[in-house]
Design an enzyme around this catalytic site. Structure first.
Site, PDB file in Angstrom:
ATOM      1  CE  LYS A 136      -6.140  -0.648  11.228  1.00  0.00           C
ATOM      2  NZ  LYS A 136      -7.022  -1.280  10.228  1.00  0.00           N
ATOM      3  CB  CYS A 138     -11.968  -2.087   4.535  1.00  0.00           C
ATOM      4  SG  CYS A 138     -10.975  -2.956   5.776  1.00  0.00           S
ATOM      5  CB  CYS A 143      -9.033  -9.468   2.591  1.00  0.00           C
ATOM      6  SG  CYS A 143      -9.129  -9.006   4.332  1.00  0.00           S
ATOM      7  CB  CYS A 180     -14.889  -9.338   7.689  1.00  0.00           C
ATOM      8  SG  CYS A 180     -13.623  -8.114   8.044  1.00  0.00           S
ATOM      9  CE  LYS A 237      -7.566   3.308   9.078  1.00  0.00           C
ATOM     10  NZ  LYS A 237      -8.583   2.438   8.469  1.00  0.00           N
ATOM     11  CB  CYS A 245     -13.723  -3.926   1.543  1.00  0.00           C
ATOM     12  SG  CYS A 245     -14.321  -5.585   1.898  1.00  0.00           S
ATOM     13  NE  ARG A 278      -3.598  -0.169   2.689  1.00  0.00           N
ATOM     14  CZ  ARG A 278      -4.154  -0.605   3.824  1.00  0.00           C
ATOM     15  NH1 ARG A 278      -3.897   0.005   4.971  1.00  0.00           N
ATOM     16  NH2 ARG A 278      -4.959  -1.643   3.822  1.00  0.00           N
ATOM     17  NE  ARG A 328      -2.268   2.119   9.537  1.00  0.00           N
ATOM     18  CZ  ARG A 328      -3.107   1.136   9.213  1.00  0.00           C
ATOM     19  NH1 ARG A 328      -3.911   1.253   8.174  1.00  0.00           N
ATOM     20  NH2 ARG A 328      -3.146   0.035   9.924  1.00  0.00           N
TER      21      ARG A 328
HETATM   22 FE1  SRM Z   1      -8.989  -1.949   6.140  1.00  0.00          FE
HETATM   23  C1  SRM Z   1      -7.605  -4.506   7.867  1.00  0.00           C
HETATM   24  C2  SRM Z   1      -8.120  -3.344   3.248  1.00  0.00           C
HETATM   25  C3  SRM Z   1      -9.730   0.941   4.595  1.00  0.00           C
HETATM   26  C4  SRM Z   1     -10.759  -0.948   8.890  1.00  0.00           C
HETATM   27  N1  SRM Z   1      -7.969  -3.601   5.655  1.00  0.00           N
HETATM   28  C5  SRM Z   1      -7.432  -4.505   6.511  1.00  0.00           C
HETATM   29  C6  SRM Z   1      -6.539  -5.500   5.778  1.00  0.00           C
HETATM   30  C7  SRM Z   1      -5.144  -4.969   5.792  1.00  0.00           C
HETATM   31  C8  SRM Z   1      -6.642  -6.948   6.265  1.00  0.00           C
HETATM   32  C9  SRM Z   1      -5.730  -7.411   7.363  1.00  0.00           C
HETATM   33  O1  SRM Z   1      -5.372  -6.673   8.285  1.00  0.00           O
HETATM   34  O2  SRM Z   1      -5.405  -8.608   7.336  1.00  0.00           O
HETATM   35  C10 SRM Z   1      -7.195  -5.414   4.355  1.00  0.00           C
HETATM   36  C11 SRM Z   1      -6.294  -5.782   3.187  1.00  0.00           C
HETATM   37  C12 SRM Z   1      -7.096  -6.530   2.148  1.00  0.00           C
HETATM   38  C13 SRM Z   1      -6.430  -6.689   0.869  1.00  0.00           C
HETATM   39  O3  SRM Z   1      -6.336  -7.853   0.399  1.00  0.00           O
HETATM   40  O4  SRM Z   1      -6.010  -5.720   0.265  1.00  0.00           O
HETATM   41  C14 SRM Z   1      -7.778  -4.031   4.387  1.00  0.00           C
HETATM   42  N2  SRM Z   1      -8.821  -1.287   4.275  1.00  0.00           N
HETATM   43  C15 SRM Z   1      -8.535  -2.047   3.193  1.00  0.00           C
HETATM   44  C16 SRM Z   1      -8.768  -1.288   1.903  1.00  0.00           C
HETATM   45  C17 SRM Z   1      -7.784  -1.652   0.807  1.00  0.00           C
HETATM   46  C18 SRM Z   1     -10.225  -1.524   1.455  1.00  0.00           C
HETATM   47  C19 SRM Z   1     -10.557  -1.092   0.066  1.00  0.00           C
HETATM   48  O5  SRM Z   1     -11.128  -1.928  -0.615  1.00  0.00           O
HETATM   49  O6  SRM Z   1     -10.293   0.048  -0.323  1.00  0.00           O
HETATM   50  C20 SRM Z   1      -8.663   0.151   2.435  1.00  0.00           C
HETATM   51  C21 SRM Z   1      -7.255   0.662   2.418  1.00  0.00           C
HETATM   52  C22 SRM Z   1      -7.168   2.026   2.970  1.00  0.00           C
HETATM   53  C23 SRM Z   1      -5.834   2.677   2.834  1.00  0.00           C
HETATM   54  O7  SRM Z   1      -5.501   3.027   1.712  1.00  0.00           O
HETATM   55  O8  SRM Z   1      -5.172   2.898   3.849  1.00  0.00           O
HETATM   56  C24 SRM Z   1      -9.096  -0.040   3.875  1.00  0.00           C
HETATM   57  N3  SRM Z   1      -9.979  -0.252   6.677  1.00  0.00           N
HETATM   58  C25 SRM Z   1     -10.259   0.783   5.847  1.00  0.00           C
HETATM   59  C26 SRM Z   1     -11.243   1.636   6.447  1.00  0.00           C
HETATM   60  C27 SRM Z   1     -11.859   2.875   5.806  1.00  0.00           C
HETATM   61  C28 SRM Z   1     -11.138   4.124   6.186  1.00  0.00           C
HETATM   62  O9  SRM Z   1     -10.108   4.091   6.873  1.00  0.00           O
HETATM   63  O10 SRM Z   1     -11.618   5.184   5.802  1.00  0.00           O
HETATM   64  C29 SRM Z   1     -11.554   1.084   7.677  1.00  0.00           C
HETATM   65  C30 SRM Z   1     -12.625   1.604   8.658  1.00  0.00           C
HETATM   66  C31 SRM Z   1     -12.231   2.809   9.382  1.00  0.00           C
HETATM   67  C32 SRM Z   1     -11.527   2.447  10.641  1.00  0.00           C
HETATM   68  O11 SRM Z   1     -10.322   2.178  10.603  1.00  0.00           O
HETATM   69  O12 SRM Z   1     -12.177   2.381  11.681  1.00  0.00           O
HETATM   70  C33 SRM Z   1     -10.747  -0.100   7.813  1.00  0.00           C
HETATM   71  N4  SRM Z   1      -9.117  -2.588   8.069  1.00  0.00           N
HETATM   72  C34 SRM Z   1      -9.953  -2.071   9.019  1.00  0.00           C
HETATM   73  C35 SRM Z   1      -9.866  -2.895  10.205  1.00  0.00           C
HETATM   74  C36 SRM Z   1     -10.660  -2.684  11.520  1.00  0.00           C
HETATM   75  C37 SRM Z   1      -9.921  -1.852  12.461  1.00  0.00           C
HETATM   76  C38 SRM Z   1     -10.622  -1.763  13.798  1.00  0.00           C
HETATM   77  O13 SRM Z   1     -10.799  -0.681  14.299  1.00  0.00           O
HETATM   78  O14 SRM Z   1     -10.975  -2.789  14.358  1.00  0.00           O
HETATM   79  C39 SRM Z   1      -8.959  -3.930   9.899  1.00  0.00           C
HETATM   80  C40 SRM Z   1      -8.536  -5.096  10.816  1.00  0.00           C
HETATM   81  C41 SRM Z   1      -7.476  -4.713  11.764  1.00  0.00           C
HETATM   82  O15 SRM Z   1      -6.916  -3.628  11.755  1.00  0.00           O
HETATM   83  O16 SRM Z   1      -7.184  -5.573  12.615  1.00  0.00           O
HETATM   84  C42 SRM Z   1      -8.522  -3.706   8.552  1.00  0.00           C
HETATM   85 FE1  SF4 Z   2     -10.854  -7.549   4.470  1.00  0.00          FE
HETATM   86 FE2  SF4 Z   2     -12.835  -7.175   6.148  1.00  0.00          FE
HETATM   87 FE3  SF4 Z   2     -11.420  -5.099   5.297  1.00  0.00          FE
HETATM   88 FE4  SF4 Z   2     -13.044  -6.288   3.650  1.00  0.00          FE
HETATM   89  S1  SF4 Z   2     -13.669  -5.244   5.513  1.00  0.00           S
HETATM   90  S2  SF4 Z   2     -10.898  -5.738   3.199  1.00  0.00           S
HETATM   91  S3  SF4 Z   2     -12.939  -8.380   4.273  1.00  0.00           S
HETATM   92  S4  SF4 Z   2     -10.654  -6.732   6.538  1.00  0.00           S
END
Ligand code: SRM
Ligand code: SF4
Length: 572
Positions: free
Chosen positions: A216, A486, A443, A482, A218, A437, A81, A150
Site C-alpha cells: 500500500k 491503524c 478485524c 495490534c 499513502k 482502531c 471502504r 490509497r
Molecule cells: Fe489499517 C490493515 C483498518 C488506517 C496500517 N487496517 C487493516 C485491515 C484492513 C485489516 C486487514 O488487513 O486484515 C483493518 C480492517 C479492520 C476492520 O474490521 O475494519 C484496518 N486501518 C483500518 C481503519 C479502518 C482503522 C480505523 O479504525 O479507522 C483505517 C482505515 C483507513 C482508510 O480509510 O483507508 C486504517 N491502517 C490505517 C493507518 C492509519 C493511516 O493510514 O493514517 C495505518 C498506519 C499507517 C501506515 O499505513 O503505516 C494502518 N492497516 C495497517 C497495516 C500495517 C501496514 C504496514 O505497514 O505493515 C495493516 C496490515 C497490512 O497491511 O498487512 C492494516
Molecule cells: Fe486491525 Fe490491527 Fe488495524 Fe486495529 S491496528 S484495525 S487490530 S489491523
C-alpha cells in the site's frame, strides 16, 4: 553527476506478487466467485484482489468458536471502504451510506482514521448492489485498499476555508490521477463490457504496471498549524506553505509509516522526513515519480518489509531524493519553514469565510450508530436531510458538519440539541483526543480489543484525570488492537498496542504535534496495571509540568522515557 545503480532486494517474489501477476489486472475470478451461492466466502487469492476493489472478506470473530463447534463455516461478511479524498461527503452521499449500512451492513458506519466511511457486515450476495448504489451516489471504493495509492487525506480545516478548499482540490486530483487504470472494477461491479483485444501493459497500467506496488502507498496533505492527518506517518506527505494568505506550494516529506510486528526489529514505525519544496502544479509529478521509485525498488519478497519507509531506509534518504530528482528532471527547492501546533481536532462551531459555519462533532471511536441513550446516527440522518453544505470526516475519526449558512445554522443547531449531539466538551479533553482502531470483532488481525474497550478504560482514566485537575488538558491517547497501527498509536502521547486479549504494550512520549514517535514504556499489561501506571504518571505531570508543557514532552524531560525521532531505534 554519477547516477547510482539502485537495486530492489533479492529474493523470490511473495505469493501476493504471483496473485497480482496472474490476476489479469485485478480481475482474477472475482466475477464468477461472487455469483457462487454455495459459500458466503471467497477463495484466498480472490480475497487478496478484492482489497484493490476496496473490500475484503472477514468473519464475525464473536461467533467464530460457536460456529466452529456447530461445524458451520465462519460467519463470513465483507468490509467495504469508500474512496473519498479529503473526507468530504455531500449530505446526499451521507444518506446513501446510512441507508446502505441499514439495508446491507451491520447498521453502523465507521469513520476511519483516513477520513472515509467503512461499512461492515455485508453479505456476499449484497456486495454488487452496495457498490452499484455507492457508484450512483458518485462515490466509489476503487483502490481504497490494496497495493496502490490509497485515499488521499487532507487537513479538515474549517479555520482557513479558502486554503482548505484549494488543498482539498489537490487531494482530489491526486487521488483521481493516481488511480489504477484497469477496468476490472467497472466490469466486475458495474457490468461494464470488456473491450476485446489484448492491450499491452503500458496501455492498461502506465504507472503501476501489471504488478502494481509492492505494498500500500499513502499520501496526506497537512495545512499547518494543524497536523491532524499526521503528515509524518504518510509514505508521502505534503505540508502546505501559505504566504500572505496564499498557497504557494508544499514541503515534501517521504518515508513515514506506522506498522510493525511485535518483537521484530526489522519492522518499526517511522517518521517521514522533509526533503524539499515543490509548487502546487508540480505536486502530481512528485507523487507519480515517488510512487514509481517504490514500484521499482520496494521489497516484493518480504511483505512486512515492503513499505516505502523501508525502501527509503535501505537506499538512504539522499539517494532516494536524488533518484526522485533524476526522474523529475528538475530539483526540489529548499524546504520552507512551517510550524505545527497539534494533531487533534478542534471542536464545536467556528465561523469560516463567506458567512459559512462549521461544527466539529466528537464521534467516539469513529463509530456512527444509535446508542440506547444517544441517537447519533438518527440525529445525523435528520441533519443530512436538511443540510445544504457538506460533511467532512476527520483524520481523528470525528465529523465536521461543514459549510452551514447563517440561515441554516439555527435549524442545524436545533437538531444538534434535539439529539444531544456533542462537541464532546462535557468529556475530558483526553477523551476528545482519543482514537481507537476497529479491532474486534471484524478485524482478522486484532490481538485485543480497541474501539469497543477504550471508552470504558477512559471512564476510569477520567477519574484519575479529575483527581489531578487535568480535565481540560489535551493529551492524545490512542489504542490499536495490534501493532499495525491503524489508529497511529506511535504518534499518541499515550499509546496502547494490543498483545493478547486484555493485554497491551504501553507507549509514551510522542509529540503533541505529531513530530516525534513514542517509545515502549511497559509490556503486556492489563487494565489494573495500566491504571496504576497512569495514576503515578498523571499525578507527576499535574505537579511537575512546566507552563504549557505537553504530556509527551514532560515524560521525556522527566526522564520517564527516552526521546526518539527515528523509527529504527523504536524497539530499543
Ligand atoms: Fe489499517 C490493515 C483498518 C488506517 C496500517 N487496517 C487493516 C485491515 C484492513 C485489516 C486487514 O488487513 O486484515 C483493518 C480492517 C479492520 C476492520 O474490521 O475494519 C484496518 N486501518 C483500518 C481503519 C479502518 C482503522 C480505523 O479504525 O479507522 C483505517 C482505515 C483507513 C482508510 O480509510 O483507508 C486504517 N491502517 C490505517 C493507518 C492509519 C493511516 O493510514 O493514517 C495505518 C498506519 C499507517 C501506515 O499505513 O503505516 C494502518 N492497516 C495497517 C497495516 C500495517 C501496514 C504496514 O505497514 O505493515 C495493516 C496490515 C497490512 O497491511 O498487512 C492494516
Ligand atoms: Fe486491525 Fe490491527 Fe488495524 Fe486495529 S491496528 S484495525 S487490530 S489491523
Amino acid at each position: 553527476m554519477v547516477t547510482k545503480i539502485l537495486k530492489a532486494p533479492d529474493g523470490s517474489p511473495s505469493d501476493v506478487e504471483r496473485i497480482k501477476e496472474e490476476s489479469d489486472y485485478l480481475r482474477g475470478t472475482l466475477k464468477e466467485v461472487m455469483l457462487d451461492r454455495i459459500s458466503a466466502g471467497i477463495p484466498d487469492d480472490d480475497n487478496r484482489l478484492m482489497k484493490h476493489h476496496g473490500s475484503y472478506l472477514q468473519d464475525d470473530r464473536d461467533l467464530r468458536n460457536e460456529r466452529q463447534k456447530q461445524k458451520l463455516e465462519p460467519a463470513y461478511q465483507f468490509m467495504l471502504r469508500v474512496r473519498m479524498p479529503g473526507g468530504v461527503s455531500t449530505p446526499e452521499q451521507w444518506l446513501v451510506m446510512d441507508d446502505l449500512s441499514q439495508k446491507y451492513g451491520n447498521g453502523t458506519l465507521k469513520l476511519t482514521t483516513r477520513e472515509t466511511f467503512q461499512m461492515h457486515g455485508i453479505l456476499k450476495w449484497n456486495m454488487k448492489k452496495t457498490i452499484q448504489t455507492i457508484h450512483s451516489a458518485l462515490l466509489d471504493t476503487i483502490a481504497a485498499c490494496g497495493d496502490v495509492n490509497r485515499n488521499v487525506m487532507c487537513t479538515s480545516n474549517p479555520y482557513q476555508s479558502e486554503i482548505h478548499s484549494e488543498v482539498y482540490e489537490w487531494s482530489k486530483t491526486l487521488s483521481d490521477d493516481l488511480l489504477p487504470r484497469t477496468r476490472a472494477y467497472h466490469e466486475i461491479w458495474l457490468d461494464e463490457e470488456r473491450v476485446a483485444g489484448t492491450p499491452d501493459a503500458e496501455e492498461v497500467e502506465p504507472m503501476y504496471g501489471p504488478l502494481y506496488l509492492p505494498r500500500k502507498f499513502k499520501i496526506g496533505i497537512a495545512v499547518p498549524p494543524s497536523n491532524d492527518i499526521d503528515v509524518f506517518s504518510q509514505d508521502l506527505g505534503f505540508i502546505a506553505i501559505v504566504e500572505d494568505g496564499k498557497l504557494i506550494g508544499f514541503n515534501v516529506a517521504i518515508g513515514g509509516g506506522m506498522g510493525m510486528t511485535h518483537g521484530d526489529k526489522a519492522t518499526y514505525p517511522q517518521l517521514a522526513k522533509v526533503i524539499g519544496f515543490c509548487r502546487p502544479e508540480q505536486m502530481y509529478d512528485v507523487a507519480e515519480k515517488t510512487i514509481t521509485i517504490q514500484r521499482d525498488y520496494g521489497n516484493r519478497s518480504v511483505r512486512k518489509n515492503a513499505r516505502f519507509k523501508y525502501t527509503v531506509d535501505r537506499l538512504g534518504l539522499e539517494t532516494v531524493k536524488e533518484e526522485l530528482e533524476n526522474r523529475l528532471g528538475w530539483s526540489l527547492e529548499e524546504a520552507k519553514p512551517y510550524h505545527f501546533d497539534h494533531n487533534g481536532d478542534r471542536y464545536g462551531w467556528v465561523e469560516g469565510i463567506e458567512d459559512k459555519w462549521h461544527f466539529t462533532l466528537f464521534v467516539e471511536g469513529g463509530r456512527v450508530t444509535d446508542y440506547e441513550d444517544y441517537k447519533l446516527m438518527t440525529g445525523l440522518r435528520e441533519i443530512a436531510k436538511v443540510h445544504t453544505g457538506d460533511f467532512r470526516l476527520t483524520a481523528n475519526q470525528n465529523l465536521i458538519i461543514g459549510n452551514v449558512s447563517s440561515e441554516k445554522k439555527d435549524e442545524i443547531n436545533a437538531l444538534i440539541d434535539q439529539y444531544g449531539l456533542t462537541d464532546g466538551k462535557h468529556h475530558s479533553a483526553l477523551r476528545r483526543s482519543s482514537m481507537a482502531c476497529v479491532a474486534l470483532p471484524t478485524c482478522g488481525l486484532a490481538m485485543a480489543e480497541a474501539e469497543r474497550y477504550l471508552p470504558s478504560l477512559l471512564d476510569k482514566v477520567e477519574e484519575i484525570i479529575d483527581e489531578n485537575g487535568l480535565r481540560d488538558e489535551e493529551i492524545t491517547i490512542r489504542m490499536t488492537g495490534c501493532p499495525n497501527g491503524c489508529a497511529r498509536h506511535a504518534l499518541g502521547e499515550i499509546g496502547f498496542i494490543g498483545k493478547a486479549p486484555g493485554k497491551y504494550n504501553m507507549y509514551l512520549g510522542a509529540a503533541f504535534d505529531g513530530s516525534r514517535l513514542s517509545k515502549m514504556y511497559r509490556e503486556n499489561i492489563g487494565e489494573e496495571d495500566i491504571l496504576s501506571e497512569l495514576r503515578v504518571l498523571l499525578s507527576r505531570y499535574a505537579k511537575e509540568r512546566e507552563e504549557g508543557e505537553h504530556f509527551g514532552d514532560f515524560v521525556i524531560r522527566a526522564g520517564i522515557i527516552k526521546a526518539t525521532t527515528d523509527g529504527t531505534n523504536f524497539h530499543d
